[in-house]
Design a protein around this motif. Structure first.
Motif, mmCIF file in Angstrom:
data_model
loop_
_atom_site.group_PDB
_atom_site.id
_atom_site.type_symbol
_atom_site.label_atom_id
_atom_site.label_comp_id
_atom_site.label_asym_id
_atom_site.label_seq_id
_atom_site.Cartn_x
_atom_site.Cartn_y
_atom_site.Cartn_z
ATOM 1 N N SER A 71 6.149 -0.344 -5.946
ATOM 2 C CA SER A 71 6.575 -1.269 -4.903
ATOM 3 C C SER A 71 5.524 -1.301 -3.810
ATOM 4 N N THR A 72 5.531 -2.388 -3.072
ATOM 5 C CA THR A 72 4.644 -2.566 -1.934
ATOM 6 C C THR A 72 5.385 -3.411 -0.914
ATOM 7 N N VAL A 73 4.766 -3.618 0.234
ATOM 8 C CA VAL A 73 5.344 -4.456 1.274
ATOM 9 C C VAL A 73 4.337 -5.561 1.573
ATOM 10 N N ASP A 74 4.829 -6.812 1.630
ATOM 11 C CA ASP A 74 3.919 -7.923 1.920
ATOM 12 C C ASP A 74 3.711 -8.064 3.427
ATOM 13 N N ASP A 75 2.973 -9.064 3.834
ATOM 14 C CA ASP A 75 2.659 -9.250 5.252
ATOM 15 C C ASP A 75 3.867 -9.657 6.092
ATOM 16 N N LYS A 76 4.983 -10.022 5.447
ATOM 17 C CA LYS A 76 6.224 -10.362 6.153
ATOM 18 C C LYS A 76 7.204 -9.194 6.131
ATOM 19 N N ASN A 77 6.711 -8.020 5.730
ATOM 20 C CA ASN A 77 7.498 -6.794 5.634
ATOM 21 C C ASN A 77 8.603 -6.892 4.574
#
Length: 188
Positions: free
Chosen positions: A13-19
């Protein structure tokens, strides 16, 4: 993109620029990596971004149990259904259909075929869903190399129908125009 969590060798998993948390699938994408390492973007095969937090948590649990090959073909089946039906389908389909196909494969390995006593009704009252489900068996055969019995068409059609979003109604309630009584017969 930075790895937030490693679920297994093929899912992180990761987090995008919009959290917004994203699930990233790809062969070996988590192998020999740790949280905080950059994601090898060449290994990315699919990215899942589910809007509903409850469904997202259920999907995270599902990806721990269901092989990556099944998850990938499920994504293609959902895309096929959304395109053919031209209807909004809840992201919950990823959880329900992944579980269903995974357990259907396990049942087939033990020579257990589940017959659906409402096959005729499903074919006639949910024709569009049935047609999309029929094509999904082709995808499953081509991608997984497994020949599912024709009985699975009706089961997949019901899975899809259950997740169709109908404006002004709860997702779990089919519209009267498609034979709403069938839902209560199947689930009561």
């Amino acid at each position: 993109m930075i790895i937030k969590q490693i679920f297994n060798n093929n899912i992180v998993s990761t987090v995008d620029d919009k959290n917004q948390e994203l699930l990233i699938l790809g062969r070996g994408i988590g192998f020999n990596f740790r949280a905080g390492d950059p994601i090898d973007e060449k290994r990315i095969e699919k990215i899942f971004c589910l809007q509903d937090a409850n469904i997202y948590e259920k999907f995270k649990a599902t990806v721990m149990e269901v092989p990556i090959d099944i998850l990938q073909v499920i994504d293609d089946i959902v895309s096929l259904a959304r395109t053919q039906l031209n209807k909004k389908i809840s992201d919950g389909i990823y959880v329900s259909l992944s579980d269903h196909i995974h357990f259907a494969i396990q049942r087939m390995e033990h020579d257990m075929i589940v017959r659906n006593p409402l096959s005729w009704e499903i074919q006639h009252f949910y024709k569009a869903e049935y047609d999309a489900a029929k094509e999904s068996l082709t995808l499953l055969r081509e991608r997984l190399g497994i020949e599912f019995p024709k009985e699975e068409i009706c089961n997949i059609a019901l899975q899809v129908n259950q997740e169709i979003k109908t404006p002004g109604k709860l997702n779990s309630q089919p519209s009267e125009s498609t034979g709403g009584w069938l839902f209560s017969l199947c689930c009561s």
